[in-house]
Write an enzyme that holds these catalytic residues in place. Structure first.
Site, mmCIF file in Angstrom:
data_model
loop_
_atom_site.group_PDB
_atom_site.id
_atom_site.type_symbol
_atom_site.label_atom_id
_atom_site.label_comp_id
_atom_site.label_asym_id
_atom_site.label_seq_id
_atom_site.Cartn_x
_atom_site.Cartn_y
_atom_site.Cartn_z
ATOM 1 N N HIS A 86 -10.388 2.984 -0.906
ATOM 2 C CA HIS A 86 -10.515 2.736 0.296
ATOM 3 C C HIS A 86 -11.439 1.384 0.331
ATOM 4 C CE1 HIS A 86 -10.077 4.779 4.347
ATOM 5 N NE2 HIS A 86 -8.993 4.728 3.904
ATOM 6 N N HIS A 122 0.741 -1.367 0.128
ATOM 7 C CA HIS A 122 -0.003 -0.180 0.217
ATOM 8 C C HIS A 122 0.836 1.131 -0.021
ATOM 9 C CE1 HIS A 122 -3.839 1.904 0.549
ATOM 10 N NE2 HIS A 122 -3.504 2.482 1.522
#
Length: 739
Positions: free
Chosen positions: A100, A54
């Site tokens: 998200h 990430h």
């Protein structure tokens, strides 16, 4: 929580505690080598988040390098909070899209809300005022109670945050497919405006300058959120709710205003959002980008929970926080400025020359790590790639036209498919008119927002047909970029650049990595041909539930420049007597189409094909015709084919219909999803000028009968549909499924 004794460096190694944090044995050995010793618990935490996929893109960097990232208008490409593109008159547009997904699968309201909050901070950290939000959403089928719950809560979360903060949510897309059932995708995009001289960077320059923390206080929410986003979802993911952050849009609204005022001050050196990996990423990245180091005193971090450890403070992903560097001696001005907005601004460290990130707590040094090692030196993996087994099988299938008995019934059924149906239920919850700059509201091909004080507008859209990309990642990647550009052009805009959100399954599986590589190849080629460089983006891997990956979904967020607001064009018919034209040829292409999915319950075969040079030529012709004032309405032909596109242009108008004649085999003429096609209407007196400017075929005219009638080449009626009935079916589909 904090009263537990942290394991010592030897225990961390022997008990492989680093593995629970997400580091591999090889990575832990690299950390040991970099430090020349075993890391302590806090340091192990710093490396584990900064070296997660990430934050580091360690699995995707080799692929991302293929994107074209420069262009004559590009002022800031990938590497900062958001990309920036020049729009003339000393102004620029700033935009970025982020995912998200994992948080939204577990805590959909807060997951979606904080996704919006985070992307807004990325934009105003560059010095820009956010002017618009968009989103791209993927869910399973609405028949499932869990999917209904996720859909309703995600939309409520986006609305709740965007509406409170006062930034209009102007556009986006929602698609429904079974593969997203356990792992929805929530991609949020923010667009901002800036003057060239106000552009700021997230860099910590100037030894001795002061590091300050501004905004909300730090809690234990979101610890290891970045690591959580770098693994597959499983049944145990429910237990990771604390890894989902909680957002406060009113706090963020104050933070925007305070930061935009701060940006006008010459006291500011650098500014960065505390996003994924919180204080760790903001401090390490700001130091590394400037070739400097940072010392921080963690006792000074504003905390809303007692007894937080250095590990917890550094890894918290509490929202609405920024890290700033200011000139030494100017701290009080900053404190006063933030106090005016009721916000904290505290001095917590300083910039150093030695490129180290040093953390102190209760008088002791608790971490000492090279900033570059965290921010830049994560290992990069060239994952094995292998063509997906299904691909050759699909490529060898011959194109078959689905059997359709009743064209009218099929059209009505398509209009009620949730992916095609009106998304009014979604965008009616969004305030898309706040700030009164929205020129084209949700529901047309692209949204348009005016640039105040000028005659210009910004057109914006998000696009990705993940079914095509699943069938043929490279072809589908080209189509995603081309369709975004087509939507911008149909709205009267010149495509400028894209931001991307690459949503894929587990990159450690060679077939998934192949999907990533191929789709990026296709997108890169389209970006080069259409001259829309990639100015930033986000990678979201491990979108799987119980080992089943989502379709490869590299979402494209595109912004275009409307040079004069009088060029703004929308998809609905304007007046009876206007001539209807079709640009582009229709082939019997049904692989991944809405019709195929509806009739078979699955997708297979070859995706539609695209010739990018032809696409570019047609887009240029259409845009030139729009700018010359020759076009009444323009709509790109996408899901559901020509029948759906013509119906949508009628549904948006008041009391108008159309009579149209289509050549070729009826099912393909009506419902095939061939690329590079437009439905355009033109005033009768502009017929000659339009036909000179654009290669198009006149197929009919707009009527005031409130009916759409489509004939075949023998002039036999294929279908006649009442526009009010179509509108009712199209608008009622999603509310009906949610009951």
């Amino acid at each position: 929580m904090s009263l537990m004794l942290e394991p010592n460096p030897t225990q961390i190694k022997e008990e492989r505690i680093y593995a629970e944090m997400g580091l591999t044995d090889e990575e832990f050995a690299m950390v040991e080598k970099i430090l020349g010793r075993l890391p302590n618990y806090t340091e192990t935490g710093l490396f584990s988040v900064m070296w997660s996929e990430h934050c580091s893109y360690k699995n995707s960097k080799p692929v991302l390098r293929k994107f074209p990232t420069t262009g004559e208008r590009v002022l800031q490409g990938p590497g900062e909070g958001a990309g920036i593109v020049d729009i003339g008159d000393n102004q620029a547009v700033v935009f970025k899209m982020e995912s998200h997904n994992h948080p939204s699968a577990i805590e959909p309201y807060q997951g979606a809300a904080t996704g919006v909050g985070g992307i807004i901070r990325d934009v105003f950290s560059m010095g820009a005022r956010p002017v618009a939000l968009l989103n791209s959403l993927r869910f399973g089928e609405l028949q499932s109670p869990r999917v209904k719950y996720l859909f309703e809560e995600v939309v409520a979360g986006i609305a709740g945050y965007g509406n409170c903060i006062g930034i209009p949510t102007v556009g986006g897309e929602v698609q429904f497919d079974p593969c997203y059932e356990g792992n929805p995708l929530v991609n949020a995009m923010c667009v901002g405006l800036i003057n060239h001289e106000d552009i700021k960077k997230g860099q910590a320059h100037g030894a001795g300058n002061t590091v300050m923390y501004v905004g909300a206080s730090t809690g234990r929410d979101g610890i290891h959120g970045a690591t959580f986003a770098s693994e597959e979802l499983s049944e145990s993911s429910e237990a990771k709710r604390p890894a989902v952050q909680v957002g406060d849009p009113f706090m963020e609204k104050l933070l925007i205003e305070a930061c935009l005022e701060l940006i006008q001050s010459d006291a500011l050196v650098g500014i960065q959002d505390m996003g994924a990996a919180g204080l760790t990423s903001s401090s390490a990245e700001m130091a590394s980008k400037a070739g400097m180091g940072i010392e921080m005193y963690l006792d000074d971090v504003p905390q809303r929970e007692t007894g937080m450890t250095p590990y917890e403070m550094m890894l918290s992903e509490s929202q609405e926080r920024m890290l700033i560097v200011v000139k030494k001696g100017r701290e009080q001005e900053i404190v006063d400025l933030f106090e005016k907005y009721g916000l904290a601004a505290v001095t917590m460290g300083k910039v150093t020359e030695d490129k180290m990130l040093r953390l102190f707590h209760k008088g002791e040094m608790v971490a000492e790590v090279p900033a570059d090692a965290l921010a830049e030196e994560a290992p990069i993996y060239h994952k094995p790639s292998q063509e997906a087994a299904y691909f050759a099988e699909f490529q060898q299938m011959k194109m078959e036209t689905p059997k359709v008995e009743n064209y009218k019934e099929t059209l009505f059924a398509l209009l009620q498919q949730p992916t095609i149906a009106s998304k009014e239920w979604v965008y009616d919850q969004y305030d898309y008119q706040v700030r009164t700059s929205t020129v084209v509201t949700p529901g047309s091909d692209a949204a348009v927002v005016r640039v105040r004080g000028t005659e210009k507008g910004l057109a914006m859209t998000t696009d990705c047909n993940s079914r095509y990309i699943y069938l043929d990642p490279e072809m589908g990647g080209k189509i995603a970029v081309a369709e975004a550009a087509r939507n911008i052009v149909c709205s009267g805009g010149e495509p400028l650049a894209i931001t991307d959100c690459l949503n894929f399954g587990n990159p450690e599986k060679p077939e998934i990595f192949w999907q990533i590589e191929k789709s990026v190849d296709g997108m890169s080629e389209a970006c080069r041909t259409l001259q829309t460089p990639v100015i930033g983006g986000n990678v979201s891997m491990y979108n799987e539930r119980s080992g089943e990956a989502v379709y490869p979904t590299p979402t494209v967020g595109m912004v275009g420049l409307v040079h004069d607001l009088k060029h703004v064009t929308t998809q609905e018919f304007k007046q009876a007597g206007d001539l209807v034209y079709i640009i582009g040829e229709t082939k019997a292409e049904f692989g991944g189409s809405e019709l195929q999915k509806m009739l078979h319950g699955k997708i297979f075969g070859q995706s539609p094909s695209i010739d990018l040079d032809v696409e570019l030529k047609r887009q240029k012709q259409v845009l030139a015709a729009i700018q010359a004032g020759l076009v009444q309405s323009a709509h790109d032909v996408a899901e559901g084919g020509l029948a759906v596109a013509i119906s949508e242009s009628a549904i948006g108008a008041n009391g108008l219909g159309a009579t149209v004649k289509l050549d070729g085999e009826a099912t393909a003429a009506l419902f095939a999803e061939s690329q590079s096609r437009f439905v355009i209407t033109v005033k009768r007196e502009n017929k000659e000028a339009f036909e000179k400017a654009v290669e198009a075929i006149q197929v009919g005219e707009v009527t005031n009968t409130n009916e759409v009638t489509i004939h075949n080449e023998e002039n036999e009626v294929l279908l006649t549909a009442n526009v009010d009935e179509m509108r009712k079916a199209w608008k009622g589909a999603i509310p009906c499924l949610l009951k």
